[in-house]
Design a protein around this motif. Structure first.
Motif, mmCIF file in Angstrom:
data_model
loop_
_atom_site.group_PDB
_atom_site.id
_atom_site.type_symbol
_atom_site.label_atom_id
_atom_site.label_comp_id
_atom_site.label_asym_id
_atom_site.label_seq_id
_atom_site.Cartn_x
_atom_site.Cartn_y
_atom_site.Cartn_z
ATOM 1 N N ALA A 98 -7.414 -4.734 -2.743
ATOM 2 C CA ALA A 98 -6.908 -3.583 -1.931
ATOM 3 C C ALA A 98 -8.832 -2.601 -1.307
ATOM 4 C CB ALA A 98 -5.844 -3.017 -2.009
ATOM 5 N N ASP A 99 -8.750 -2.542 -2.858
ATOM 6 C CA ASP A 99 -9.837 -0.920 -2.739
ATOM 7 C C ASP A 99 -11.451 -2.227 -2.315
ATOM 8 O OD1 ASP A 99 -8.765 0.964 -3.810
ATOM 9 O OD2 ASP A 99 -8.906 0.517 -6.056
ATOM 10 N N TYR A 100 -11.449 -3.377 -2.540
ATOM 11 C CA TYR A 100 -12.241 -4.153 -2.626
ATOM 12 C C TYR A 100 -12.567 -4.628 -1.062
ATOM 13 C CZ TYR A 100 -15.708 -8.132 -2.153
ATOM 14 O OH TYR A 100 -16.532 -8.877 -2.108
ATOM 15 N N LEU A 113 -3.207 -0.917 3.928
ATOM 16 C CA LEU A 113 -3.106 -0.146 5.255
ATOM 17 C C LEU A 113 -2.940 1.845 4.350
ATOM 18 C CD1 LEU A 113 -1.831 0.570 8.246
ATOM 19 C CD2 LEU A 113 0.804 0.158 7.233
ATOM 20 N N ARG A 114 -2.828 2.026 3.423
ATOM 21 C CA ARG A 114 -2.937 3.389 3.254
ATOM 22 C C ARG A 114 -4.638 3.496 3.079
ATOM 23 N NH1 ARG A 114 1.233 0.722 -1.277
ATOM 24 N NH2 ARG A 114 -0.754 0.902 -2.151
ATOM 25 N N ARG A 115 -5.079 2.071 2.403
ATOM 26 C CA ARG A 115 -6.501 2.980 2.569
ATOM 27 C C ARG A 115 -7.234 3.136 3.821
ATOM 28 N NH1 ARG A 115 -4.190 0.733 -1.849
ATOM 29 N NH2 ARG A 115 -6.086 0.428 -3.691
ATOM 30 N N GLY A 116 -6.418 2.903 4.468
ATOM 31 C CA GLY A 116 -6.962 2.698 5.956
ATOM 32 C C GLY A 116 -7.358 1.195 6.474
ATOM 33 N N CYS A 117 -6.914 1.030 6.254
ATOM 34 C CA CYS A 117 -6.610 -0.991 6.713
ATOM 35 C C CYS A 117 -5.638 -1.298 6.776
ATOM 36 C CB CYS A 117 -8.056 -1.445 6.279
ATOM 37 S SG CYS A 117 -8.358 -3.387 6.228
ATOM 38 N N ARG A 118 -5.687 -1.819 8.306
ATOM 39 C CA ARG A 118 -4.850 -2.447 9.330
ATOM 40 C C ARG A 118 -4.649 -3.609 9.309
ATOM 41 N NH1 ARG A 118 -2.488 -4.212 13.620
ATOM 42 N NH2 ARG A 118 -0.085 -3.956 13.695
ATOM 43 N N ILE A 119 -3.523 -4.648 8.343
ATOM 44 C CA ILE A 119 -4.000 -5.996 8.736
ATOM 45 C C ILE A 119 -2.468 -6.431 9.692
ATOM 46 C CG2 ILE A 119 -4.012 -8.906 7.158
ATOM 47 C CD1 ILE A 119 -6.528 -7.335 6.614
ATOM 48 N N ASP A 120 -3.794 -7.544 10.621
ATOM 49 C CA ASP A 120 -2.627 -7.765 11.574
ATOM 50 C C ASP A 120 -2.250 -9.300 11.449
ATOM 51 O OD1 ASP A 120 -1.944 -9.442 13.769
ATOM 52 O OD2 ASP A 120 -2.700 -7.767 14.999
#
Length: 586
Positions: free
Chosen positions: A402-404, A526-533
């Motif tokens: 997730a970080d990566y 999502l918590r890291r600001g990256c929403r996966i559709d």
């Protein structure tokens, strides 16, 4: 199987010329040495791409015929001038005095003639993937006697290679050609002017031959038809292996009748006569004296260096691997890996630096004329099926992935035109699925086809990793590092840059994530600001499997040992079953 694709892009000529100006300015400001020489080669590649784009545009406008044009002539003249600088630098072991006299006028002429041109540029594969150095063609040509020469470069990469050959042969500016027709039956398409020059020897320059050798053979055939004897035809290919498995008898006969001149990477750089040209010396300038000669680990040999002997051994596709070596300095082992020449390679190196500085990838020592030097962590083991049974490691891995992925989204945005469209991925998925599973499940792609256009607007392209396989990750009790992380978004395949959901689909497949683990990964992103559709991820999941299946099936066909074939076929079986389940469920 559909796997490969040409890496092409639209680019204004004005942008390429501005970049070329910058490269030459950087070289002029640099002290004499390998660094300045590498910048000159970058400029040569840029100029060669300019010629290719300009010549191809004129070729199309002329009805797919190669005919002269002032724009192409100006671009070729500029490329030859840069090639002359590269040649002087190489011959003097990078110690030549800078002489830029003609370049300003040549640049200005191109800027005037090409001010509004918009070009389609192809990535020169030899420079990007196969450790092909233009200095090799210069060295091969330099060994021949002066005589009247006609130098012919085959586009794309033959533009800059032919310029180097022309400088070595003291020949006029080269002609470049785009052979046409079926890939295994190419022929020359010219205007009214003959290809041959009376009394001249003819040099045909390219990075091939490929599977059929038909492009070079098409030029030989045209020259022979115009009356050129075989002893006046000279081939300057990228390797000495001759035409590949798809070559016909005529091509092989034409090839054997001509003189072939090759100086490959090993003789040019690995075992170079002059110390300044040797890769080992370049590496030592970055990391200090080495305790032993460079040890090559290309072709899957890297597995032994990580202790993979028997049992859970990762598969490898040897002929597709970049050249790589281990270098042993004081208490530290380094990986020396070819990442390419030119502007695009420097961009990839920038990605590697940022990933290393953020702690996601091994420490980078530097870049030396196409080779990146990074820390080799032999104290850390690659992930394997056995290690992935550890619950604690899996939990750490989900968080690390997730970080990566989130870091790549923030750090490496990509233009919207970079990468295959969803429609192209759907066509690939349908084709590969039909090849592997028959027509029974092919109708599942009908729904994905309908989704493709609607979902395209949701794709936010980034320089995705595209290589999430377990053995590409190193782990110990405290750290998890991602290796081989900088160039698969610009590989020799059709995927390119995709939405971050592509790497999520890859991680899900390669780590065998459970539904709960996948949910944690998506929530973590999502918590890291990256929403996966969610819909896009559902589209990517079978496309990823179909692509990997195609890749490994072709690799298995190329395997040169029973053990390697077995490993590759095992991957095919895994992807086939997963794809069957995915399509049946959809």
């Amino acid at each position: 199987m559909l796997v490969y694709g040409d890496a092409t892009r639209r680019e204004p000529a004005a942008r390429k010329l501005a970049r070329l100006r910058g490269q030459l300015a950087d070289a002029r400001a640099s002290p004499a040495g390998l660094g300045r020489h590498s910048l000159l080669v970058d400029a040569l590649i840029e100029a060669g791409e300019l010629v290719q784009g300009v010549a191809d545009a004129h070729f199309l406008a002329a009805g797919k015929r190669d005919t002269p044009s002032p724009q192409t002539d100006a671009a070729i003249a500029l490329t030859v001038a840069v090639a002359r600088l590269c040649a002087q630098s190489w011959e003097t072991a990078f110690a030549h005095e800078w002489q830029q006299a003609p370049l300003e006028d040549l640049l200005a002429a191109c800027e005037t003639l090409l001010a509004s041109a918009d070009l389609e540029v192809k990535q020169p594969e030899g420079y990007a993937f196969y450790a092909l150095y233009p200095e090799g063609h210069f060295t091969a040509a330099k060994r021949l006697r002066p005589r009247p020469w006609r130098v012919i470069g085959l586009r794309s990469i033959g533009t800059s290679l032919a310029a180097m050959a022309a400088v070595a042969l003291d020949a006029p500016a080269p002609l470049t050609l785009r052979p046409v027709g079926h890939p295994f039956e190419r022929h020359v398409s010219l205007g009214d002017a003959p290809l041959a020059r009376p009394a001249a020897h003819h040099a045909i320059v390219d990075e091939g031959p490929g599977l059929s050798g038909s492009s070079i053979a098409g030029v030989i055939r045209r020259l022979r038809d115009e009356g050129v004897p075989a002893d006046r035809i000279h081939l300057f290919p990228g390797h000495a292996n001759g035409p590949g498995a798809q070559a016909n008898d005529e091509t092989r006969a034409l090839w054997t009748q001509a003189s072939v001149h090759v100086v490959g990477f090993d003789d040019l750089i690995l075992r170079a006569e002059h110390p300044a040209h040797r890769l080992q010396g370049w590496v030592e300038s970055l990391v200090g004296p080495l305790h032993a000669p460079l040890a090559e680990i290309t072709g899957g040999a890297w597995r032994r260096a990580h202790g993979n002997g028997q049992g859970d051994v990762p598969p490898a596709h040897p002929w597709q691997e970049r050249r790589k070596f281990l270098a042993h300095s004081h208490h530290v082992t380094w990986l020396v890996k070819f990442i390419g020449l030119g502007h695009a390679a420097r961009q990839r190196f920038g990605c590697a630096m940022r990933l290393a500085e953020a702690g996601f990838s091994p420490t980078v020592a530097g870049l030396c004329h196409g080779f990146m030097v990074e820390r080799w962590h032999d104290e850390m083991a690659p992930l394997s099926l056995a290690r992935l049974q550890c619950t604690e490691l899996r939990a750490r891995l989900v968080e690390r992935v997730a970080d990566y992925i989130a870091f790549r989204v923030r750090s490496f945005p990509a233009p919207e035109e970079n990468g295959a469209s969803l429609r192209v991925l759907c066509e690939m998925g349908r084709h590969n699925s039909t090849q592997a599973l028959g027509n029974g499940l092919a109708t599942a792609w009908d729904r994905f086809q309908r989704q493709a256009e609607r979902l395209e607007d949701r794709v936010h392209r980034v320089k995705t990793d595209n290589r999430m396989h377990a053995w590409e990750w190193l782990a110990d009790d405290n750290r998890i590092l991602k290796t081989d992380a900088v160039d698969h978004h610009a590989g020799h395949d059709l995927i390119g840059c995709q939405d971050a959901a592509w790497d999520v689909a890859g991680a899900c497949t390669e780590f065998g994530l459970t539904a709960e683990e996948l949910s944690r990964l998506v929530d973590g992103l999502l918590r890291r600001g990256c929403r996966i559709d969610a819909e896009l991820l559902s589209f990517y999941a079978p496309a990823y499997l179909a692509f990997q299946l195609g890749h490994y099936r072709l690799a298995a066909q190329d395997a040169r040992s029973h053990d390697e074939q077995r490993r590759l076929e095992s991957q095919c079986e895994r992807y086939t079953q997963a794809l069957r389940d995915q399509l049946a469920g959809s």
